[in-house]
Design an enzyme around this catalytic site. Sequence first.
Site, PDB file in Angstrom:
ATOM      1  N   ARG A  15      26.206 126.165 -40.595  1.00  0.00           N
ATOM      2  CA  ARG A  15      25.218 125.607 -41.526  1.00  0.00           C
ATOM      3  C   ARG A  15      24.268 126.728 -41.982  1.00  0.00           C
ATOM      4  O   ARG A  15      24.272 127.819 -41.421  1.00  0.00           O
ATOM      5  CB  ARG A  15      24.414 124.494 -40.827  1.00  0.00           C
ATOM      6  CG  ARG A  15      25.232 123.243 -40.568  1.00  0.00           C
ATOM      7  CD  ARG A  15      24.478 122.233 -39.716  1.00  0.00           C
ATOM      8  NE  ARG A  15      24.286 122.710 -38.351  1.00  0.00           N
ATOM      9  CZ  ARG A  15      23.600 122.069 -37.413  1.00  0.00           C
ATOM     10  NH1 ARG A  15      23.017 120.928 -37.701  1.00  0.00           N
ATOM     11  NH2 ARG A  15      23.488 122.562 -36.201  1.00  0.00           N
ATOM     12  N   LYS A  75      19.403 126.771 -36.653  1.00  0.00           N
ATOM     13  CA  LYS A  75      19.336 126.828 -35.191  1.00  0.00           C
ATOM     14  C   LYS A  75      18.144 127.651 -34.729  1.00  0.00           C
ATOM     15  O   LYS A  75      17.568 128.427 -35.496  1.00  0.00           O
ATOM     16  CB  LYS A  75      20.614 127.470 -34.624  1.00  0.00           C
ATOM     17  CG  LYS A  75      21.875 126.668 -34.883  1.00  0.00           C
ATOM     18  CD  LYS A  75      21.787 125.245 -34.410  1.00  0.00           C
ATOM     19  CE  LYS A  75      22.035 125.079 -32.931  1.00  0.00           C
ATOM     20  NZ  LYS A  75      22.129 123.643 -32.549  1.00  0.00           N
ATOM     21  N   TYR A  94      15.164 124.137 -36.295  1.00  0.00           N
ATOM     22  CA  TYR A  94      15.286 123.450 -35.001  1.00  0.00           C
ATOM     23  C   TYR A  94      14.952 124.461 -33.916  1.00  0.00           C
ATOM     24  O   TYR A  94      15.421 125.608 -33.964  1.00  0.00           O
ATOM     25  CB  TYR A  94      16.726 122.969 -34.774  1.00  0.00           C
ATOM     26  CG  TYR A  94      17.133 121.748 -35.567  1.00  0.00           C
ATOM     27  CD1 TYR A  94      16.461 120.541 -35.429  1.00  0.00           C
ATOM     28  CD2 TYR A  94      18.216 121.802 -36.431  1.00  0.00           C
ATOM     29  CE1 TYR A  94      16.844 119.414 -36.152  1.00  0.00           C
ATOM     30  CE2 TYR A  94      18.616 120.682 -37.156  1.00  0.00           C
ATOM     31  CZ  TYR A  94      17.922 119.489 -37.012  1.00  0.00           C
ATOM     32  OH  TYR A  94      18.306 118.387 -37.722  1.00  0.00           O
ATOM     33  N   HIS A  96      14.064 123.185 -30.172  1.00  0.00           N
ATOM     34  CA  HIS A  96      14.418 122.611 -28.855  1.00  0.00           C
ATOM     35  C   HIS A  96      13.908 123.498 -27.720  1.00  0.00           C
ATOM     36  O   HIS A  96      14.676 124.030 -26.917  1.00  0.00           O
ATOM     37  CB  HIS A  96      15.943 122.405 -28.753  1.00  0.00           C
ATOM     38  CG  HIS A  96      16.458 121.385 -29.734  1.00  0.00           C
ATOM     39  ND1 HIS A  96      16.218 120.025 -29.590  1.00  0.00           N
ATOM     40  CD2 HIS A  96      17.144 121.510 -30.877  1.00  0.00           C
ATOM     41  CE1 HIS A  96      16.757 119.371 -30.599  1.00  0.00           C
ATOM     42  NE2 HIS A  96      17.320 120.251 -31.405  1.00  0.00           N
ATOM     43  N   GLU A 118      12.755 119.174 -34.961  1.00  0.00           N
ATOM     44  CA  GLU A 118      13.026 118.000 -34.124  1.00  0.00           C
ATOM     45  C   GLU A 118      11.782 117.245 -33.695  1.00  0.00           C
ATOM     46  O   GLU A 118      11.892 116.132 -33.188  1.00  0.00           O
ATOM     47  CB  GLU A 118      13.849 118.396 -32.884  1.00  0.00           C
ATOM     48  CG  GLU A 118      13.134 119.220 -31.822  1.00  0.00           C
ATOM     49  CD  GLU A 118      13.142 120.725 -32.103  1.00  0.00           C
ATOM     50  OE1 GLU A 118      13.598 121.119 -33.195  1.00  0.00           O
ATOM     51  OE2 GLU A 118      12.677 121.482 -31.240  1.00  0.00           O
ATOM     52  N   ASP A 270      24.865 115.556 -25.725  1.00  0.00           N
ATOM     53  CA  ASP A 270      23.814 116.589 -25.827  1.00  0.00           C
ATOM     54  C   ASP A 270      22.609 116.254 -24.953  1.00  0.00           C
ATOM     55  O   ASP A 270      21.777 117.111 -24.690  1.00  0.00           O
ATOM     56  CB  ASP A 270      23.397 116.811 -27.289  1.00  0.00           C
ATOM     57  CG  ASP A 270      22.805 115.567 -27.927  1.00  0.00           C
ATOM     58  OD1 ASP A 270      23.096 114.446 -27.469  1.00  0.00           O
ATOM     59  OD2 ASP A 270      22.033 115.717 -28.887  1.00  0.00           O
TER      60      ASP A 270
END
Length: 371
Positions: A15, A75, A94, A96, A118, A270
Amino acid sequence: MIVGTVKEIKNHEYRVGLTPESVHELAAHGHAVLVESGAGEGIGANDALYERAGATIVAAAAEVFAKVEMIVKVKEPQPVERAMLRPGQILYTYLHLAPDPEQTRDLIASGATCIAYETVTDAAGGLPLLKPMSQVAGRMSIQAGATALEKANGGRGVLLGGVPGVLPAKVAVIGGGVVGFNAAQMAAGLGADVTILDRNPEVLEKLGIHFEARAKTRFSNRANLAECVAEADLVIGAVLIPGAATPKLVSADMLKSMKKGAVLVDVAIDQGGCFETSHATTHADPTYIVEGIVHYCVANMPGAVARTSTYALNNVTLPHALRIADLGWKAALARDPHLLAGLNVWEGKVTYRAVADDLGLPYTAADEAIA
Ligand SMILES: NC(=O)c1ccc[n+]([C@@H]2O[C@H](COP(=O)([O-])OP(=O)(O)OC[C@H]3O[C@@H](n4cnc5c(N)ncnc54)[C@H](O)[C@@H]3O)[C@@H](O)[C@H]2O)c1
């Protein structure tokens, strides 16, 4: 503002943070956009397309990092990318961070303003920048399940929709949230016999109104789950308990009650997965068999459909990116508490409570950043 995107370097990530169409919008708002050469290859968008949209193509990611005020990615930045961030630069992607102390440490050290997709919220209490990936994974789960049901792949040799004169496959969807809804929609669309299990009565009611007779709903308790799993050709795991590990709703023992060659697709992998026998797999080797039951447990399902996923992601990330670029991050965050909820790290401080708590780091309220 000078905005930029780079080619994603995480393993098997195809992506890209900005589509040519998003570049076009940013350029129309008067912003300069730098794009690393080849950044859009994974979605079939070449440099010429980006140039036509108004981007300046640069040869190396380092040049993008050095020149732009805001980096838009997909990412979390990898170590080599983190080393290129600088104080005051905006990172919008993102992240995380909660399970990732090394990344958090590097982002703190960078002094960058880090906004995580997120944790951006919406007025309905949802996570709108996560939603499209759940939609993609939910829809894909039926494609993946249908393929796994083929005999050559270890499955029972059952076609989801059946044919005239032959009954369709039974699909049990555990969890009727975003993933479950989209899975049910695809399965019902193919003519499968679909049952959705959830334990939230409001979710069941909404599903009942939406699907009418095209899918059944059932309260999720041990007895109902066991019955649905035993009867199913395909089971989709789509459960989420926010902030907690996914409960193992299908035990190893329950596999014995299932039909040989039935398929489990654990989308919730996940978060640990909702089948006891699940372990994460990759697109290169997505399935394995336990007790004759095919398991598909790919943790980054949307990556396989990079083009659809990128466009779905840009649809929700671009409006915020435009406001940040138009107003500057401080004013954009001050005007929108939902975007402010996305601020995770600012000037070396952790500004998201759950990340600070999980990693044992001091917490600074995001409000301080916009004061
Ligand atoms: N593998 C991937 O590539 C991928 C991609 C996107 C999302 N996901 C994961 O898919 C999972 C589901 O995401 P979502 O966006 O649909 O979440 P969601 O919050 O929209 O839906 C979860 C649903 O699970 C239900 N639920 C909770 N406990 C249950 C139980 N015991 N029995 C039945 N239902 C129960 C909730 O009521 C809710 O309706 C998450 O773990 C998410 O991280 C995985």
